[in-house]
Design an enzyme around this catalytic site. Sequence first.
Site: not given
Ligand code: NAI
Length: 247
Positions: A156, A13-14
């Site tokens: 979640y 998911g990068a």
């Molecule tokens: P984001 O929504 O900006 O990015 C997530 C990425 O994962 C997106 O590019 C999306 O297309 C991809 N993705 C979603 N479902 C997928 C799947 N089934 N297979 C492959 N890729 C998939 O989210 P963000 O904020 O960058 O979060 C990244 C990680 O950090 C997540 O696991 C999130 O739960 C965790 N996190 C984020 C926090 C925040 O405040 N932003 C806080 C705590 C944890």
Amino acid sequence: MTLLQNKVAIVTGAARGIGKQIALTLAKEGCAIAFTDLVINEQAEATRQEIEALGVKCCAYASNAADFNETHEVVNRIQEEFGHIDILVNNAGITKDGLMLRMTEQQWDAVINVNLKSAFNFIHAVSPIMMRQRSGSIISMSSVVGLNGNAGQANYAASKAGIIALTKSVAKEMGSRGIRANAIAPGFIITDMTAALSEETLNEFVKMIPMRRGGQPEEVAKVALFLASDLSSYVSGQVIQVNGAMG
Ligand code: NAI
């Protein structure tokens, strides 16, 4: 700098957000990057080019991390293309918030599958490779709510608590094979995921953070670099919180 020279990392998911910053931060240390996302669209291709511009090999793969077979297929392709896999970052994640009484089975299943089962899928696929190499670092994204719970996020929070137990179990099971497993529990990080929140909710969040600001994806990525590299060679089974003293 060259902390990760000749290493290969998979980051799930990068295409954007925290995963993208982790990929860039590892690449700056000489690490070759294989990243996945649901689709490799213009945004994902731009991310791939940004990483490649740092002078490392970078390939992007369309793959649903929640799908067991697709994950095994993509890991096989990456192993063939790159020859080895040293670092796995389980980053892909989604939210589908709702109060318990209103939460649908679909909301529950989607979040558990994308956030937790995905980590199982990838660890299952890379561990035979890492075991043969007798080395590897597995990093999985948990969350402050995986430690503390959160009203309206039962699905979640449960998925992120599951990540912690999965990480600790893998660390115990695979430690003798030179494989380390750790989790990062970010607090409130400013990305597309949190951009969906209203100004009011955002202000409420910031009030609860002793450092009085949200974190940047780079601040999570620096911890991932520590865990990916030999800087953390005796650190395993841990959860590192990156949250400005929140929680
Ligand atoms: P984001 O929504 O900006 O990015 C997530 C990425 O994962 C997106 O590019 C999306 O297309 C991809 N993705 C979603 N479902 C997928 C799947 N089934 N297979 C492959 N890729 C998939 O989210 P963000 O904020 O960058 O979060 C990244 C990680 O950090 C997540 O696991 C999130 O739960 C965790 N996190 C984020 C926090 C925040 O405040 N932003 C806080 C705590 C944890």
